[in-house]
Design a protein around this motif. Structure first.
Motif, mmCIF file in Angstrom:
data_model
loop_
_atom_site.group_PDB
_atom_site.id
_atom_site.type_symbol
_atom_site.label_atom_id
_atom_site.label_comp_id
_atom_site.label_asym_id
_atom_site.label_seq_id
_atom_site.Cartn_x
_atom_site.Cartn_y
_atom_site.Cartn_z
ATOM 1 N N ASP A 153 0.838 -1.197 0.000
ATOM 2 C CA ASP A 153 0.000 0.000 0.000
ATOM 3 C C ASP A 153 0.874 1.248 0.000
ATOM 4 O O ASP A 153 1.963 1.269 0.581
ATOM 5 C CB ASP A 153 -0.906 0.016 1.237
ATOM 6 C CG ASP A 153 -1.956 -1.091 1.207
ATOM 7 O OD1 ASP A 153 -2.259 -1.596 0.107
ATOM 8 O OD2 ASP A 153 -2.449 -1.452 2.297
ATOM 9 N N ALA A 154 0.366 2.282 -0.628
ATOM 10 C CA ALA A 154 1.097 3.550 -0.656
ATOM 11 C C ALA A 154 1.145 4.166 0.747
ATOM 12 O O ALA A 154 0.313 3.872 1.607
ATOM 13 C CB ALA A 154 0.438 4.515 -1.631
ATOM 14 N N VAL A 155 2.124 5.030 0.952
ATOM 15 C CA VAL A 155 2.303 5.740 2.213
ATOM 16 C C VAL A 155 2.205 7.234 1.931
ATOM 17 O O VAL A 155 2.753 7.721 0.942
ATOM 18 C CB VAL A 155 3.662 5.406 2.849
ATOM 19 C CG1 VAL A 155 3.960 6.327 4.026
ATOM 20 C CG2 VAL A 155 3.706 3.948 3.288
ATOM 21 N N THR A 156 1.518 7.959 2.796
ATOM 22 C CA THR A 156 1.393 9.407 2.670
ATOM 23 C C THR A 156 2.100 10.077 3.840
ATOM 24 O O THR A 156 1.999 9.604 4.980
ATOM 25 C CB THR A 156 -0.085 9.829 2.648
ATOM 26 O OG1 THR A 156 -0.738 9.189 1.546
ATOM 27 C CG2 THR A 156 -0.217 11.334 2.494
ATOM 28 N N ALA A 157 2.815 11.163 3.543
ATOM 29 C CA ALA A 157 3.555 11.866 4.593
ATOM 30 C C ALA A 157 3.544 13.363 4.329
ATOM 31 O O ALA A 157 3.394 13.812 3.185
ATOM 32 C CB ALA A 157 4.985 11.354 4.664
ATOM 33 N N ASP A 158 3.717 14.116 5.408
ATOM 34 C CA ASP A 158 3.794 15.575 5.305
ATOM 35 C C ASP A 158 5.189 16.025 4.872
ATOM 36 O O ASP A 158 5.333 17.031 4.182
ATOM 37 C CB ASP A 158 3.441 16.208 6.647
ATOM 38 C CG ASP A 158 2.043 15.852 7.095
ATOM 39 O OD1 ASP A 158 1.106 16.564 6.704
ATOM 40 O OD2 ASP A 158 1.891 14.852 7.821
ATOM 41 N N LEU A 159 6.204 15.300 5.317
ATOM 42 C CA LEU A 159 7.584 15.591 4.952
ATOM 43 C C LEU A 159 8.240 14.291 4.519
ATOM 44 O O LEU A 159 8.201 13.291 5.251
ATOM 45 C CB LEU A 159 8.347 16.191 6.136
ATOM 46 C CG LEU A 159 9.862 16.372 5.960
ATOM 47 C CD1 LEU A 159 10.170 17.306 4.798
ATOM 48 C CD2 LEU A 159 10.493 16.898 7.252
ATOM 49 N N VAL A 160 8.827 14.292 3.325
ATOM 50 C CA VAL A 160 9.551 13.131 2.808
ATOM 51 C C VAL A 160 11.011 13.520 2.642
ATOM 52 O O VAL A 160 11.326 14.555 2.038
ATOM 53 C CB VAL A 160 8.967 12.663 1.459
ATOM 54 C CG1 VAL A 160 9.832 11.550 0.857
ATOM 55 C CG2 VAL A 160 7.536 12.175 1.635
ATOM 56 N N VAL A 161 11.893 12.669 3.170
ATOM 57 C CA VAL A 161 13.334 12.895 3.062
ATOM 58 C C VAL A 161 13.956 11.710 2.332
ATOM 59 O O VAL A 161 13.844 10.564 2.778
ATOM 60 C CB VAL A 161 13.987 13.055 4.450
ATOM 61 C CG1 VAL A 161 15.488 13.338 4.287
ATOM 62 C CG2 VAL A 161 13.320 14.168 5.238
ATOM 63 N N GLY A 162 14.602 11.986 1.217
ATOM 64 C CA GLY A 162 15.274 10.941 0.465
ATOM 65 C C GLY A 162 16.668 10.707 1.010
ATOM 66 O O GLY A 162 17.540 11.571 0.914
ATOM 67 N N ALA A 163 16.859 9.537 1.603
ATOM 68 C CA ALA A 163 18.177 9.108 2.055
ATOM 69 C C ALA A 163 18.467 7.766 1.393
ATOM 70 O O ALA A 163 19.037 6.858 1.993
ATOM 71 C CB ALA A 163 18.212 8.995 3.578
ATOM 72 N N ASP A 164 18.037 7.665 0.130
ATOM 73 C CA ASP A 164 18.022 6.389 -0.576
ATOM 74 C C ASP A 164 19.138 6.238 -1.600
ATOM 75 O O ASP A 164 19.001 5.489 -2.566
ATOM 76 C CB ASP A 164 16.656 6.142 -1.226
ATOM 77 C CG ASP A 164 16.109 7.338 -1.993
ATOM 78 O OD1 ASP A 164 16.585 8.457 -1.801
ATOM 79 O OD2 ASP A 164 15.171 7.141 -2.793
#
Length: 383
Positions: A153-164
């Motif tokens: 399932d998709a995830v929703t967030a207010d702040l996304v940080v790419g550390a990928d």
């Protein structure tokens, strides 16, 4: 408790990637009262080999570890005597003073796997969602970000940080600039313990690391934890090697033939000492982001570490910079409680980009002198 802008009202921070940068940020934000979720593509903490040893420097990596209240644990797991470094030429002769500019502020060494484990263990149970491969990050009409995840399932967030990391999916939502292959691929190999114990390579290495260098080629040797000696051969090969050469890493004979051909002009005695390895290899194509690239800041979305500014390991600062990014982002979010998240992110990105522009230039200067790499960038100081 949640803090900073719309995160005060029960908002969520989604960190993509549970490597050292992402895990450090998660630890820092969790301690400061944020609701954090970490999405990691690895199936488990042990799902992928993490690589060799690295040092955490006082002005960056150790600062972040201290802020995360993990200094004592780091001291227990790191090896201060392993930070010793020497450079030898292709005949095994000392090269006094060479390479010291990249090690003059070196700190204690810790294996990458041990560093990651230390950080993951410090997070609340269940904070890291393993086997969550984020495929796409897209903005919704309400300003939040939706992360599509392979098979979940998709995830929703207010702040996304790419550390990928270098293949970041978060970066694609911020910029279309991609890392550039340097022309150098590192091949990692291990010397079997029964062969190195009491051997000349063990005596030469001591407790730290040694760089053998000559004719724009290097073999980096380091002693790691758990009775391991790890070598990195630098090969000037096309991107996509060894597949493009018609073989894969399981073909030990072909891999070592390529290594011996690359270093054929080195001392046979030195090369013999450095090519008696296990039948197990890892390949690391080195890449770099252009030193002057920038992206337009977007509310609720940012990135750090290799996702933002991958560079070759020539100065040994990659993980240190990722941990410093994590500390700076956490500080930016809480420095002014009345400041909007978007403004905090924009300020963080400006400072990070200015710092890493200089670091990438310094790294490529070393690459030019050590490997003859010239990607056409102006390596003078940024304007």
């Amino acid at each position: 408790m949640t803090t900073c802008g719309n995160l005060r009202d029960g908002g969520t921070v989604a960190i993509v990637g549970a490597g050292p940068g992402g895990a450090t940020l998660a630890r820092l934000l969790d301690r400061r009262g944020y609701t954090v979720r970490v999405l990691e593509r690895d199936a488990s903490p042990d799902g992928r080999h993490q690589g060799g040893s690295l040092d955490l420097r006082p002005d960056s990596g150790q600062r972040a570890i201290g802020a995360a209240a993990l200094a004592e644990t780091f001291a227990e797991r790191s090896r201060d005597d392993a930070k010793a470094f020497r450079m030898l030429d292709a005949d095994g002769h000392e090269m006094p003073g060479q390479g010291q500019e990249t090690h003059e502020d070196a700190g204690p060494e810790i294996d990458r796997g041990d560093l990651r484990a230390m950080l993951i263990e410090a997070l609340p149970s269940g904070m890291v969602a393993w086997d969550h491969n984020v495929e796409v990050v897209e903005r919704q009409l309400d300003g939040k970000w939706r992360l599509r995840i392979e098979g979940r399932d998709a995830v929703t967030a207010d702040l996304v940080v790419g550390a990928d990391g270098i293949g970041s999916r978060v970066r694609a939502a911020l910029t279309n600039v991609q890392p550039i292959y340097t022309g150098i691929t590192m091949v990692a190999a291990y010397i079997r313990p029964e062969l190195w114990r009491g051997s000349r390579i063990s005596d030469t290495l001591g407790e730290g690391s040694v760089m053998f260098a000559g004719a724009n080629k290097t073999i980096f040797v380091q002693r790691c934890a758990r009775d391991v000696i790890l070598l990195y051969y630098s090969l000037a090969v096309p991107e996509g090697w060894p597949k493009c050469a018609g073989f894969d890493l399981s073909d030990t004979g072909a891999v070592m033939a390529a290594v011996r051909e690359t270093f054929r002009d080195w001392s046979p005695r030195i090369l013999g000492m450095l090519t008696d390895v296990q039948d197990r290899f890892q390949v690391w194509p080195t890449s770099v982001m252009p030193p002057d690239y920038r992206w337009d800041s977007k509310p609720g979305l940012t990135m750090l570490g290799d996702a933002s500014h991958v560079m070759p390991p020539f100065t040994g600062k990659g993980v240190n910079l990722a941990l410093l990014d994590a500390l700076d982002l956490a500080d930016a979010l809480v420095a002014n409680p009345g400041r909007a998240v978007a403004d905090a992110i924009a300020g963080f990105e400006r400072d990070m980009q200015a710092r890493t522009s200089q670091e990438i230039r310094a790294c490529l200067q070393v690459g030019r002198s050590a490997y003859g790499i010239d990607l056409g960038f102006d390596l003078g100081k940024p304007a």
